[in-house]
Design a protein around this motif. Structure first.
Motif, PDB file in Angstrom:
ATOM      1  N   ARG A 187       0.970  -1.101  -0.025  1.00 18.66           N
ATOM      2  CA  ARG A 187       0.067   0.159   0.029  1.00 18.66           C
ATOM      3  C   ARG A 187       0.888   1.363   0.037  1.00 18.66           C
ATOM      4  O   ARG A 187       2.098   1.147   0.281  1.00 18.66           O
ATOM      5  CB  ARG A 187      -0.822   0.098   1.221  1.00 18.66           C
ATOM      6  CG  ARG A 187      -2.058  -0.966   1.189  1.00 18.66           C
ATOM      7  CD  ARG A 187      -3.200  -0.637   2.099  1.00 18.66           C
ATOM      8  NE  ARG A 187      -4.097  -1.448   2.201  1.00 18.66           N
ATOM      9  CZ  ARG A 187      -4.571  -2.306   2.888  1.00 18.66           C
ATOM     10  NH1 ARG A 187      -3.821  -2.774   3.955  1.00 18.66           N
ATOM     11  NH2 ARG A 187      -5.633  -3.071   2.725  1.00 18.66           N
ATOM     12  N   ARG A 188       0.296   2.343  -0.465  1.00 16.98           N
ATOM     13  CA  ARG A 188       1.113   3.504  -0.395  1.00 16.98           C
ATOM     14  C   ARG A 188       1.126   4.366   0.538  1.00 16.98           C
ATOM     15  O   ARG A 188       0.282   4.219   1.638  1.00 16.98           O
ATOM     16  CB  ARG A 188       0.655   4.431  -1.830  1.00 16.98           C
ATOM     17  CG  ARG A 188       0.386   3.708  -2.979  1.00 16.98           C
ATOM     18  CD  ARG A 188       0.175   4.578  -4.150  1.00 16.98           C
ATOM     19  NE  ARG A 188       1.371   5.447  -4.527  1.00 16.98           N
ATOM     20  CZ  ARG A 188       2.351   4.793  -5.256  1.00 16.98           C
ATOM     21  NH1 ARG A 188       2.393   3.874  -5.567  1.00 16.98           N
ATOM     22  NH2 ARG A 188       3.265   5.583  -5.339  1.00 16.98           N
ATOM     23  N   TRP A 232      -7.961   6.285  -1.742  1.00 15.20           N
ATOM     24  CA  TRP A 232      -7.516   6.204  -0.185  1.00 15.20           C
ATOM     25  C   TRP A 232      -7.304   4.692   0.103  1.00 15.20           C
ATOM     26  O   TRP A 232      -6.584   4.060   1.170  1.00 15.20           O
ATOM     27  CB  TRP A 232      -8.404   6.884   0.974  1.00 15.20           C
ATOM     28  CG  TRP A 232      -8.457   8.115   0.892  1.00 15.20           C
ATOM     29  CD1 TRP A 232      -9.436   9.025   0.485  1.00 15.20           C
ATOM     30  CD2 TRP A 232      -7.287   9.105   1.091  1.00 15.20           C
ATOM     31  NE1 TRP A 232      -8.742  10.493   0.607  1.00 15.20           N
ATOM     32  CE2 TRP A 232      -7.674  10.551   0.932  1.00 15.20           C
ATOM     33  CE3 TRP A 232      -5.907   8.781   1.588  1.00 15.20           C
ATOM     34  CZ2 TRP A 232      -6.587  11.457   1.173  1.00 15.20           C
ATOM     35  CZ3 TRP A 232      -5.004   9.744   1.738  1.00 15.20           C
ATOM     36  CH2 TRP A 232      -5.356  11.175   1.538  1.00 15.20           C
ATOM     37  N   TYR A 235      -3.682   3.308   0.044  1.00 15.56           N
ATOM     38  CA  TYR A 235      -2.829   3.744   0.955  1.00 15.56           C
ATOM     39  C   TYR A 235      -3.014   3.083   2.402  1.00 15.56           C
ATOM     40  O   TYR A 235      -4.136   2.479   2.481  1.00 15.56           O
ATOM     41  CB  TYR A 235      -3.099   5.406   1.202  1.00 15.56           C
ATOM     42  CG  TYR A 235      -2.708   6.079  -0.033  1.00 15.56           C
ATOM     43  CD1 TYR A 235      -1.442   6.694   0.011  1.00 15.56           C
ATOM     44  CD2 TYR A 235      -3.529   6.334  -0.989  1.00 15.56           C
ATOM     45  CE1 TYR A 235      -0.934   7.780  -1.029  1.00 15.56           C
ATOM     46  CE2 TYR A 235      -3.393   6.938  -2.226  1.00 15.56           C
ATOM     47  CZ  TYR A 235      -2.015   7.715  -2.331  1.00 15.56           C
ATOM     48  OH  TYR A 235      -1.450   8.463  -3.248  1.00 15.56           O
TER      49      TYR A 235
END
Length: 468
Positions: A187-188, A232, A235
């Motif tokens: 995930r970022r 989102w 992330y």
């Protein structure tokens, strides 16, 4: 066969994050009962707080029904309600353990935590098997999924029942071999305030990590609604390096509004997004949340801000602390890439200017490079969420003592620095002046217990001046 009466326990596997959980099952002539997911007990044994949003159940009619191998963008808690299965898991995440496998039989007395990106598959060993899994996110067409062929020769899963004798969907038979699988990406992470002193240090500390995004005021206005600002779901971490730090200007009418907008309203926007999407929020706080009457500040000291800047930082702390997964790093006297006290003193020394410097405020410098390393340490390790003091280590000094040390390291006479009181220094200043804490020293014991060793401030100062 289900084993009754065992103790609740958790065991690690060769796949990082994949956990096997032995579940107590209580049986009598009527049947059996178990606590399938008992959050408090499992968290105490080191199981992550999955905060599940959905419960899925798969019913399998016949022995040999085989499903997988599916890697999905959420964590799962897998267990069996009836029957038994042979489970096989393959790490499909990018990294050193890509392709690592683990197998185990699961019945009602055993469960598995499957991390995001680990391929999950199973084969039913009994008729009418009921396979259940709790998941941490809802299905979305926008999400990334990765699949692996059940018969892949590289991972070579030793299925109890040969696959040519099993019930398998056409879709599962067509999944690619390991050699054709694109590894599941992390995930970022998003760094906001990326052009400030800390933001630039984070750019350097996270250089080369493709899953990290950087945003500044021109690319992301965090004072506005952020609900649709980013995808989102992709992330897992937001690092808030943005802040209004003009402490004296914050005492003006316009400055007060700006400080509350950036240090409070923006934090509320970030906290809202982090809570809704189960992200980790890293928030940077300040020694200004204290009045400075205590010589050394610990993390749980009551907030006692003096001026507007300190009040906004304290309010931001309280908001950030409502996010279930949060790190609040309380720091002091930050020095980094840009205009700051050390650069100013070095410039005055070189230009032959003899400054008057405050001598009755005490603390330690925090170099942005070391603060960035502390952030990376916390988010990449297993440190408990919460508030952490972070500064450089070493003797407690006044601003005047630090200024003299800068003069000395730059090859100039430190006696050129004249120590003065705070009152004397600001006596002739035209305009509002924010009250400063007398003592800004932060206790570093808690961050040390996580395995992070703050660098001595004098060594950090020497390194910093050598780079200037």
């Amino acid at each position: 066969m289900t084993e009754f009466g065992k103790d609740l326990s958790v065991a690690e596997t060769p796949i990082p994050g994949l956990l096997v959980i032995e579940l107590p099952v209580h049986g009598d002539p009527r049947g059996w009962f178990k606590e399938n997911w008992q959050r408090e007990k499992l968290l105490a044994l080191g199981v992550p707080d999955l905060r599940v949003v959905q419960n899925n159940i798969s019913f399998n009619n016949d022995v040999g029904t085989t499903r997988g191998i599916h890697a999905e963008p959420w964590d799962k808690f897998v267990s069996v309600a009836h029957g038994s299965i042979f489970g096989a898991w393959v790490d499909l995440r990018a990294g050193d353990t890509f392709g690592q496998t683990f197998t185990a039989e699961l019945g009602p007395d055993r469960a598995v935590v499957v991390p995001r990106g680990v391929g999950n598959s199973y084969q039913s060993l009994a008729p009418d098997t009921v396979y259940t899994y709790l998941v941490t996110d809802h299905w979305s067409a926008e999400s990334d999924y990765t699949f692996l062929n059940l018969a892949d020769e590289t991972v070579a899963i030793d299925w109890p029942i040969p696959l040519d004798q099993c019930e398998i969907s056409d879709k599962d038979r067509q999944h690619p071999p390991l050699s054709a699988v694109t590894p599941f990406t992390p995930r970022r992470a998003l760094v906001v305030g990326a052009n400030g002193q800390l933001g630039r240090a984070l750019r350097a500390a996270l250089d080369g990590q493709e899953h990290v995004d950087f945003a500044d005021i021109d690319t992301l206005d965090i004072t506005e609604d952020l609900s649709q600002a980013r995808p989102w779901r992709q992330y897992d971490t937001i690092i808030n390096a943005a802040a209004y730090t003009a402490v004296d200007r914050a005492e003006t009418l316009e400055g007060r509004a700006a400080a509350w907008r950036v240090n409070v309203e923006a934090v509320a926007n970030l906290a809202r997004v982090a809570t809704e999407h189960r992200l980790t929020l890293v928030h940077i706080s300040s020694d200004y949340v204290f009045d400075g009457t205590t010589e050394i500040h610990v993390e749980d000291e009551p907030l006692t801000p003096l001026g507007v800047y300190g009040q906004t930082k304290a309010a931001g702390d309280l908001i950030a602390s409502t996010v279930p997964q949060h790190y609040i790093l309380r720091t002091s006297w930050v020095i980094g890439d840009g205009s700051n006290f050390v650069r100013t003193m070095a410039s005055l020394a070189e230009r032959g200017v003899d400054p008057r410097v405050v001598d009755d405020q005490h603390g330690r410098l925090t170099f942005s490079q070391d603060l960035a390393e502390a952030i990376v340490h916390l988010i990449s390790g297993d440190a408990p969420y919460g508030v952490y003091n972070v500064s450089n280590d070493g003797p407690v000094l006044s601003w005047a003592q630090i200024a003299r040390r800068v003069f000395e390291l730059c090859g100039h006479d430190p006696e050129r620095v004249t120590p003065v009181t705070t009152e004397a220094y600001y006596a002739n200043v035209d305009g509002p002046v924010s009250p400063r804490p007398t003592h800004s020293t932060l206790d570093l014991a808690k961050i040390r217990r996580t395995g992070f060793t703050p660098l001595d401030a004098d060594i950090a100062l020497q390194n910093y001046l050598a780079r200037c």
